[in-house]
Design an enzyme around this catalytic site. Structure first.
Site, short mmCIF file in Angstrom:
data_model
loop_
_atom_site.label_atom_id
_atom_site.label_comp_id
_atom_site.label_asym_id
_atom_site.label_seq_id
_atom_site.Cartn_x
_atom_site.Cartn_y
_atom_site.Cartn_z
N SER A 1 0.83 -1.25 -0.15
CA SER A 1 -0.03 0.24 0.06
C SER A 1 0.78 1.33 -0.02
O SER A 1 2.03 1.08 0.36
CB SER A 1 -0.91 -0.02 1.19
OG SER A 1 -1.42 1.21 1.37
N TYR B 1 -3.06 -1.36 10.20
CA TYR B 1 -2.89 -1.68 8.68
C TYR B 1 -1.56 -1.41 7.85
O TYR B 1 -0.81 -2.20 7.00
CB TYR B 1 -3.83 -0.87 7.80
CG TYR B 1 -4.07 -0.99 6.26
CD1 TYR B 1 -4.72 -1.73 5.63
CD2 TYR B 1 -3.52 0.17 5.47
CE1 TYR B 1 -4.75 -2.00 4.26
CE2 TYR B 1 -3.43 0.04 4.39
CZ TYR B 1 -4.21 -1.12 3.49
OH TYR B 1 -4.03 -0.94 2.30
#
Length: 248
Positions: A140, A153
């Site tokens: 990400s 995350y």
């Protein structure tokens, strides 16, 4: 990709569906791991226009690692092995760091990282035996900093980069490549966590060098590239697919 079998977690989601269809169009059989019934139904409908016989749907709970491994063993017996593993499934709870419990962190780690480890453990013996394999980890843009309230995350996506490099070093002798892609900001369900969608959209376009939003097709092309035979001399790399927001 004729004859290839691809294990793809999160295969029916906002970024997963388009990749699954592209891989199928190129001749692959895709084992689509996803437990969202509505998204799975949408994927099955779309795949029917290609060749529904090359779509195998599996709906395990990735937080239950033992049950996931049992399901993978069943799928291995059914398919004869996985040539490609795409670790894409993720959860992304958002709140300030001090509000996360250690159990919250552990759940994100299990789904986003540990399930990928289990998938690779299941697939690797067959890849090694065949002298061919492709592993693609979906990280990400958040690992580059600039996003608050997503610490579990971000930690999980950073772990995938570390695993990409470690696995690439170790598995290269087997003919197995391991790479990662780091998507930027894409208009999927994940953006629903933002309280001001229009303001967020403006912020994204201002930050990007390319002044359009990314599409699922952009991610599909990157994953398909790393999964292909032609990418056999590329390993241990992270490809940033973010419209020039972060350049690394």
């Amino acid at each position: 990709m004729n004859g290839r079998t691809i294990l793809y977690t999160g295969a029916a989601g906002g970024l997963g569906l388009e990749t699954t269809l592209l891989l199928m169009r190129r001749g692959a059989t895709v084992v689509a791991v996803d437990n969202d019934p509505a998204k799975v139904a949408k994927l099955q409908d779309a795949a029917a226009g290609i060749d529904s016989g090359r779509l195998i749907v599996s709906t395990p709970d990735l937080s239950d690692l033992a049950a996931f491994r049992t399901e993978l063993d069943r799928l291995l017996a059914e398919t004869g092995g996985f040539d490609v593993v795409v670790n894409n499934a993720a959860i992304y709870p958002s709140k300030p760091f001090e509000e996360f419990t250690i159990e919250d962190h552990q759940l994100v780690q299990r789904v986003n990282v540990d399930a990928g480890i289990v998938a690779v453990q299941a697939a690797l013996p067959g890849m090694r035996e065949r002298g061919f394999g492709r592993i693609v980890n979906v990280s990400s843009i958040t690992i580059s900093g600039g996003w608050a309230n997503l610490s579990p995350y971000v930690a999980s996506k950073g772990a995938l980069i570390g695993l990409t490099r470690a696995w690439a070093r170790e598995f290269g002798a087997y003919g197995v490549t391991v790479n990662a892609i780091a998507p930027g900001a894409f208009p999927t369900d994940a953006e629903k966590i933002h309280p001001d969608p229009e303001g967020y959209n403006r912020m994204v376009l201002d930050a990007q060098a390319i002044k359009r939003r990314g599409t699922a097709a952009d991610i599909a092309a990157a994953i398909a590239f790393f999964a292909a035979d032609e990418a056999g001399f590329i390993t241990g790399q992270t490809l940033h697919v973010n419209g020039g927001w972060v350049m690394a």
